[in-house]
Design a protein around this motif. Structure first.
Motif, PDB file in Angstrom:
ATOM      1  N   LEU A  47       0.833  -1.190   0.000  1.00 34.18           N
ATOM      2  CA  LEU A  47       0.000   0.000   0.000  1.00 34.18           C
ATOM      3  C   LEU A  47       0.875   1.251   0.000  1.00 34.18           C
ATOM      4  O   LEU A  47       1.937   1.260   0.613  1.00 34.18           O
ATOM      5  CB  LEU A  47      -0.899   0.025   1.241  1.00 34.18           C
ATOM      6  N   THR A  48       0.409   2.261  -0.663  1.00 36.41           N
ATOM      7  CA  THR A  48       1.098   3.548  -0.615  1.00 36.41           C
ATOM      8  C   THR A  48       0.613   4.315   0.611  1.00 36.41           C
ATOM      9  O   THR A  48      -0.457   4.010   1.165  1.00 36.41           O
ATOM     10  CB  THR A  48       0.795   4.380  -1.873  1.00 36.41           C
ATOM     11  N   GLN A  49       1.385   5.307   1.007  1.00 40.90           N
ATOM     12  CA  GLN A  49       0.925   6.173   2.083  1.00 40.90           C
ATOM     13  C   GLN A  49      -0.404   6.807   1.697  1.00 40.90           C
ATOM     14  O   GLN A  49      -1.318   6.908   2.517  1.00 40.90           O
ATOM     15  CB  GLN A  49       1.951   7.265   2.382  1.00 40.90           C
ATOM     16  N   GLU A  50      -0.529   7.204   0.447  1.00 39.52           N
ATOM     17  CA  GLU A  50      -1.753   7.847  -0.017  1.00 39.52           C
ATOM     18  C   GLU A  50      -2.963   6.933   0.145  1.00 39.52           C
ATOM     19  O   GLU A  50      -4.028   7.373   0.590  1.00 39.52           O
ATOM     20  CB  GLU A  50      -1.613   8.278  -1.469  1.00 39.52           C
ATOM     21  N   ALA A  51      -2.817   5.667  -0.188  1.00 36.54           N
ATOM     22  CA  ALA A  51      -3.936   4.731  -0.042  1.00 36.54           C
ATOM     23  C   ALA A  51      -4.401   4.658   1.406  1.00 36.54           C
ATOM     24  O   ALA A  51      -5.601   4.597   1.681  1.00 36.54           O
ATOM     25  CB  ALA A  51      -3.529   3.351  -0.544  1.00 36.54           C
ATOM     26  N   VAL A  52      -3.455   4.696   2.327  1.00 35.54           N
ATOM     27  CA  VAL A  52      -3.809   4.594   3.746  1.00 35.54           C
ATOM     28  C   VAL A  52      -4.428   5.890   4.244  1.00 35.54           C
ATOM     29  O   VAL A  52      -5.502   5.883   4.839  1.00 35.54           O
ATOM     30  CB  VAL A  52      -2.591   4.192   4.610  1.00 35.54           C
ATOM     31  N   PHE A  53      -3.786   7.028   4.011  1.00 36.01           N
ATOM     32  CA  PHE A  53      -4.323   8.259   4.589  1.00 36.01           C
ATOM     33  C   PHE A  53      -5.651   8.658   3.961  1.00 36.01           C
ATOM     34  O   PHE A  53      -6.477   9.284   4.616  1.00 36.01           O
ATOM     35  CB  PHE A  53      -3.311   9.405   4.627  1.00 36.01           C
ATOM     36  N   LEU A  54      -5.903   8.262   2.717  1.00 40.70           N
ATOM     37  CA  LEU A  54      -7.209   8.533   2.117  1.00 40.70           C
ATOM     38  C   LEU A  54      -8.284   7.609   2.682  1.00 40.70           C
ATOM     39  O   LEU A  54      -9.439   8.006   2.825  1.00 40.70           O
ATOM     40  CB  LEU A  54      -7.147   8.398   0.597  1.00 40.70           C
ATOM     41  N   ALA A  55      -7.907   6.382   3.021  1.00 41.19           N
ATOM     42  CA  ALA A  55      -8.870   5.422   3.580  1.00 41.19           C
ATOM     43  C   ALA A  55      -9.252   5.767   5.007  1.00 41.19           C
ATOM     44  O   ALA A  55     -10.343   5.424   5.463  1.00 41.19           O
ATOM     45  CB  ALA A  55      -8.296   4.012   3.511  1.00 41.19           C
ATOM     46  N   VAL A  56      -8.377   6.455   5.725  1.00 44.72           N
ATOM     47  CA  VAL A  56      -8.629   6.699   7.157  1.00 44.72           C
ATOM     48  C   VAL A  56      -9.838   7.611   7.398  1.00 44.72           C
ATOM     49  O   VAL A  56     -10.681   7.223   8.201  1.00 44.72           O
ATOM     50  CB  VAL A  56      -7.337   7.163   7.845  1.00 44.72           C
ATOM     51  N   PRO A  57     -10.080   8.739   6.814  1.00 41.53           N
ATOM     52  CA  PRO A  57      -9.205   9.679   6.122  1.00 41.53           C
ATOM     53  C   PRO A  57      -8.469  10.597   7.095  1.00 41.53           C
ATOM     54  O   PRO A  57      -8.950  10.845   8.198  1.00 41.53           O
ATOM     55  CB  PRO A  57     -10.184  10.498   5.285  1.00 41.53           C
ATOM     56  N   MET A  58      -7.340  11.082   6.634  1.00 35.93           N
ATOM     57  CA  MET A  58      -6.551  12.029   7.425  1.00 35.93           C
ATOM     58  C   MET A  58      -5.665  12.846   6.501  1.00 35.93           C
ATOM     59  O   MET A  58      -5.531  12.536   5.321  1.00 35.93           O
ATOM     60  CB  MET A  58      -5.714  11.310   8.482  1.00 35.93           C
ATOM     61  N   ASN A  59      -5.071  13.857   7.053  1.00 32.87           N
ATOM     62  CA  ASN A  59      -4.169  14.741   6.340  1.00 32.87           C
ATOM     63  C   ASN A  59      -2.884  13.992   5.984  1.00 32.87           C
ATOM     64  O   ASN A  59      -2.339  13.258   6.803  1.00 32.87           O
ATOM     65  CB  ASN A  59      -3.876  15.938   7.261  1.00 32.87           C
ATOM     66  N   LEU A 105      -6.570   2.715  15.297  1.00 29.56           N
ATOM     67  CA  LEU A 105      -7.537   1.699  14.868  1.00 29.56           C
ATOM     68  C   LEU A 105      -7.890   1.877  13.390  1.00 29.56           C
ATOM     69  O   LEU A 105      -7.977   0.895  12.643  1.00 29.56           O
ATOM     70  CB  LEU A 105      -8.796   1.766  15.734  1.00 29.56           C
ATOM     71  N   ALA A 106      -8.079   3.121  12.968  1.00 31.42           N
ATOM     72  CA  ALA A 106      -8.415   3.397  11.570  1.00 31.42           C
ATOM     73  C   ALA A 106      -7.261   3.037  10.643  1.00 31.42           C
ATOM     74  O   ALA A 106      -7.474   2.477   9.559  1.00 31.42           O
ATOM     75  CB  ALA A 106      -8.805   4.865  11.400  1.00 31.42           C
ATOM     76  N   ILE A 107      -6.042   3.341  11.047  1.00 26.20           N
ATOM     77  CA  ILE A 107      -4.865   2.996  10.242  1.00 26.20           C
ATOM     78  C   ILE A 107      -4.738   1.478  10.130  1.00 26.20           C
ATOM     79  O   ILE A 107      -4.515   0.949   9.040  1.00 26.20           O
ATOM     80  CB  ILE A 107      -3.583   3.620  10.831  1.00 26.20           C
ATOM     81  N   ALA A 108      -4.885   0.780  11.238  1.00 25.61           N
ATOM     82  CA  ALA A 108      -4.799  -0.684  11.219  1.00 25.61           C
ATOM     83  C   ALA A 108      -5.845  -1.260  10.274  1.00 25.61           C
ATOM     84  O   ALA A 108      -5.559  -2.169   9.476  1.00 25.61           O
ATOM     85  CB  ALA A 108      -4.968  -1.243  12.627  1.00 25.61           C
TER      86      ALA A 108
END
Length: 77
Positions: A30-42, A62-65
């Motif tokens: 996963l890219t960082q972008e895929a994770v931070f968009l899924a959370v979502p966060m900055n 929890l959201a990141i996991a």
């Protein structure tokens, strides 16, 4: 109590968690972008977490996991 926060004993735990998040993300391709968009966060805050500079809440961890697809325990061991 340490006079400098960089000497705080929990700093090592924060570094370990940041590395665990990065390693789990990369293991799951996963890219960082895929994770931070899924959370979502900055974007910059997510990068800070992986770089050991962020101080995420339990809800954020929890959201990141969940976004990475791993149990929270894998990130905080």
């Amino acid at each position: 109590m340490p006079s400098d926060l960089t000497e705080a004993p929990w700093l090592h735990d924060r570094q370990r968690i940041g590395r665990a998040i990065r390693d789990a993300r990369m293991t799951h391709n996963l890219t960082q972008e895929a994770v931070f968009l899924a959370v979502p966060m900055n974007r910059s805050y997510y990068q800070d977490i992986e770089a050991d500079d962020g101080n995420p809440s339990l809800d954020t961890l929890l959201a990141i996991a969940s976004a990475i697809g791993v149990p929270l325990a894998d990130l905080v061991r």
